[in-house]
Design a protein around this motif. Sequence first.
Motif, PDB file in Angstrom:
ATOM      1  N   ASP A  50     -50.901  60.743  38.145  1.00  0.00           N
ATOM      2  CA  ASP A  50     -51.028  59.524  38.945  1.00  0.00           C
ATOM      3  C   ASP A  50     -50.650  58.278  38.154  1.00  0.00           C
ATOM      4  O   ASP A  50     -51.336  57.262  38.200  1.00  0.00           O
ATOM      5  CB  ASP A  50     -52.450  59.412  39.507  1.00  0.00           C
ATOM      6  CG  ASP A  50     -52.775  60.565  40.441  1.00  0.00           C
ATOM      7  OD1 ASP A  50     -52.406  60.490  41.615  1.00  0.00           O
ATOM      8  OD2 ASP A  50     -53.385  61.554  39.981  1.00  0.00           O
ATOM      9  N   ASP A 102     -47.489  62.117  41.346  1.00  0.00           N
ATOM     10  CA  ASP A 102     -47.543  60.726  41.817  1.00  0.00           C
ATOM     11  C   ASP A 102     -47.001  59.806  40.728  1.00  0.00           C
ATOM     12  O   ASP A 102     -47.742  59.082  40.062  1.00  0.00           O
ATOM     13  CB  ASP A 102     -48.948  60.319  42.246  1.00  0.00           C
ATOM     14  CG  ASP A 102     -49.235  60.690  43.693  1.00  0.00           C
ATOM     15  OD1 ASP A 102     -48.398  61.367  44.314  1.00  0.00           O
ATOM     16  OD2 ASP A 102     -50.295  60.296  44.202  1.00  0.00           O
ATOM     17  N   GLY A 143     -46.061  64.947  43.129  1.00  0.00           N
ATOM     18  CA  GLY A 143     -47.209  64.505  43.901  1.00  0.00           C
ATOM     19  C   GLY A 143     -46.778  64.121  45.305  1.00  0.00           C
ATOM     20  O   GLY A 143     -45.578  64.072  45.619  1.00  0.00           O
ATOM     21  N   ASN A 144     -47.728  63.818  46.169  1.00  0.00           N
ATOM     22  CA  ASN A 144     -47.367  63.461  47.545  1.00  0.00           C
ATOM     23  C   ASN A 144     -46.536  62.180  47.600  1.00  0.00           C
ATOM     24  O   ASN A 144     -45.646  62.037  48.445  1.00  0.00           O
ATOM     25  CB  ASN A 144     -48.611  63.332  48.417  1.00  0.00           C
ATOM     26  CG  ASN A 144     -49.665  62.401  47.850  1.00  0.00           C
ATOM     27  OD1 ASN A 144     -50.390  62.794  46.929  1.00  0.00           O
ATOM     28  ND2 ASN A 144     -49.775  61.201  48.379  1.00  0.00           N
ATOM     29  N   ASN A 206     -49.194  68.475  47.069  1.00  0.00           N
ATOM     30  CA  ASN A 206     -50.253  68.351  48.058  1.00  0.00           C
ATOM     31  C   ASN A 206     -49.758  68.622  49.471  1.00  0.00           C
ATOM     32  O   ASN A 206     -48.762  68.043  49.906  1.00  0.00           O
ATOM     33  CB  ASN A 206     -50.877  66.953  47.997  1.00  0.00           C
ATOM     34  CG  ASN A 206     -52.272  66.955  48.560  1.00  0.00           C
ATOM     35  OD1 ASN A 206     -52.460  66.985  49.760  1.00  0.00           O
ATOM     36  ND2 ASN A 206     -53.260  66.943  47.681  1.00  0.00           N
ATOM     37  N   HIS A 250     -51.439  68.812  42.026  1.00  0.00           N
ATOM     38  CA  HIS A 250     -51.703  67.490  42.589  1.00  0.00           C
ATOM     39  C   HIS A 250     -52.666  67.621  43.769  1.00  0.00           C
ATOM     40  O   HIS A 250     -52.290  67.554  44.939  1.00  0.00           O
ATOM     41  CB  HIS A 250     -50.419  66.782  43.014  1.00  0.00           C
ATOM     42  CG  HIS A 250     -50.655  65.315  43.228  1.00  0.00           C
ATOM     43  ND1 HIS A 250     -50.749  64.423  42.180  1.00  0.00           N
ATOM     44  CD2 HIS A 250     -50.865  64.599  44.347  1.00  0.00           C
ATOM     45  CE1 HIS A 250     -50.986  63.220  42.652  1.00  0.00           C
ATOM     46  NE2 HIS A 250     -51.072  63.296  43.967  1.00  0.00           N
ATOM     47  N   GLY A 251     -53.917  67.811  43.437  1.00  0.00           N
ATOM     48  CA  GLY A 251     -54.986  67.909  44.417  1.00  0.00           C
ATOM     49  C   GLY A 251     -56.306  67.846  43.698  1.00  0.00           C
ATOM     50  O   GLY A 251     -56.486  68.489  42.658  1.00  0.00           O
ATOM     51  N   ASN A 267     -57.804  68.907  48.515  1.00  0.00           N
ATOM     52  CA  ASN A 267     -58.360  68.834  47.158  1.00  0.00           C
ATOM     53  C   ASN A 267     -58.972  70.168  46.743  1.00  0.00           C
ATOM     54  O   ASN A 267     -60.196  70.311  46.641  1.00  0.00           O
ATOM     55  CB  ASN A 267     -59.417  67.720  47.106  1.00  0.00           C
ATOM     56  CG  ASN A 267     -58.838  66.350  47.351  1.00  0.00           C
ATOM     57  OD1 ASN A 267     -58.034  65.867  46.569  1.00  0.00           O
ATOM     58  ND2 ASN A 267     -59.231  65.718  48.456  1.00  0.00           N
ATOM     59  N   HIS A 286     -54.513  63.326  41.738  1.00  0.00           N
ATOM     60  CA  HIS A 286     -54.580  62.936  43.143  1.00  0.00           C
ATOM     61  C   HIS A 286     -55.797  62.082  43.461  1.00  0.00           C
ATOM     62  O   HIS A 286     -55.692  61.114  44.218  1.00  0.00           O
ATOM     63  CB  HIS A 286     -54.546  64.162  44.063  1.00  0.00           C
ATOM     64  CG  HIS A 286     -54.484  63.843  45.520  1.00  0.00           C
ATOM     65  ND1 HIS A 286     -53.461  63.099  46.079  1.00  0.00           N
ATOM     66  CD2 HIS A 286     -55.310  64.171  46.570  1.00  0.00           C
ATOM     67  CE1 HIS A 286     -53.655  62.996  47.391  1.00  0.00           C
ATOM     68  NE2 HIS A 286     -54.765  63.635  47.707  1.00  0.00           N
TER      69      HIS A 286
END
Length: 597
Positions: A50, A102, A143-144, A206, A250-251, A267, A286
């Motif tokens: 992140d 992310d 990541g998302n 994610n 990524h969760g 998650n 995340h």
Amino acid sequence: MTLPPGTSRRQVLAAAAAAAAAPLVAAGPAQAHRPTRPQSWSLTLLGTSDTHGNVYNWDYYKDAEFDDSKQNDVGLAKIATLINEIRAERRNRGILVLDAGDTIQGTPLTTYYAKQEPITETHQRHPMARAMNVIDYDAVTLGNHEFNYGLPLLDLWIRQLGFPALAANAVNARTGRPAFTPYVIKKVDLGPGAPALRVGILGLTNPGVAIWDRGNVEGRLRFEDMVATAAKYVPIMRARGADLVVLSAHGGDSGTSSYGPELPVENPTALIAQRVPGIDAILFGHAHLEIPEKFVTNEQTGAQVLTSEPSKWGQRLTRMDFTLSRQRGRWVVTDKHATMLNSNTVVEDPKVLAAVRAQHNTTVGYVNQVVATSVTELSAAASRYRDTPILDYINKVQTDTVAAALAGGEYAQLPVLSIAAPFSRDAVFPAGEVKIKDVAGLYIYDNTLEAVVLTGAQVRAYLEYSAKYFVTLAPDAPVDPETISDPAVPDYNYDTLSGVDYEIDISRPVGERITTLNHPGTDTPVGDDERFVVAVNNYRRSGGGNFPGIVQTQVYNEQQEIRQLLIDWAQDRGAIDPADFFEPNWRLVRAGVPVFE
């Protein structure tokens, strides 16, 4: 050893070999055999997550070095210094550097090279590719937010990296085949005399991407369950020679989702560790939490899976240390633990700064452009609990944009409501010159504007869901603005609406708090069956936050970024005056008595 005369050379050698292979016979305590202890080696895994476009330790919205109440620093330049120190400590042996996603969204720096000078048009190297290549990561997980700017920009960024980008559970919607690299197996040098160690690294993105970036991925990508994907690939990696298996996921680890049950869990990190055997450690992200070290017991094997989440923005670096030995020709982890390093303890790495300096300076110049003059200071500091002009600035721009687009059409006669969400409580438009950084500081996400049709009953349900943000207070209880909100509900999940008048009674239980919902400026209640056009951001309309009723077919969607609309509106008029947009329409009450006058 005595052999008879005439023994041949071959017999001598054979006898010597047999003697060497024979077990030792203890003649007494002094000659007792003590087996030597297996030799141990170590591996260090470093992890970020992140980072959200932070390279310099810089706050583009304040045009100053980043600082917060906890004296945190941010940016990959600081992370690089920590990594370089550990590489020097370990003499560049037995070390891996991973990121859990992310990466390319979150600051004006990354927005500029996605929107103002998109790398897909200029073919410049993305600033996050420049910084991460200098650091020399071994792998990054998608990541998302990597999907925010569309697949062409994402694909180009991946090609600019000097290392793999992983996402095993993102598959081609047509073929069902992996759309990105699922995993890598890295040979790691542990030092002189050590056999080769093969580390399998599996990346999981994610599933919420299917909601949050539906416009960019629908019909192209499918996002499968992270737990099931791990269960599929971990045995494959082991069969292909992975001695150690690490997940970069990524969760978060809460086991919950913000978007309801229609997609796989958002998650699931702890669930993966519990249910999938064969995993040694998980670096995850995340949720933006600082979790230095957490062990999760695998339900099938009883093994302890090491997990860690390194906060956000480059504020922290996870360090996982593994002790390994060779037993019966196989690598065995004999010890593992994790610690967290704070980036505010070091200076920025000059090589990373140099790699991104030109793009950083371009971004600073851009965000300091003056777009308008404000007749007074407007602040969002109290906007969570009091109707303020600065949020109605968002609502005015959104309402005007949607109303103009729908004029003369099927929905032209319906009232237009607007949802102001999310916003930064730190945002301020100063009296006098207002710059791009001030407007961007109010609306800090790259959301686009959409609109749907809701009934009065759906509007009420939406407001009730938003009102759970507040704690329940008795009519005579003391009020503190700092503790009036429920800490379990994040700021970005509290929304306000314009275009209707309403009261939120925080003395009442959640679900029964919207005690007044009227047409603006009247005592006429909104009917359950009345219809409204509601302007809303794409994240919320796609299900982000799991607000009820808002996931509807869009009646407006021109892929216009809300932040840019706010900038354009100010620039076109040259002045920001609350008289042009402020219409107080909501308040907090207790048993009908206003909480704040």
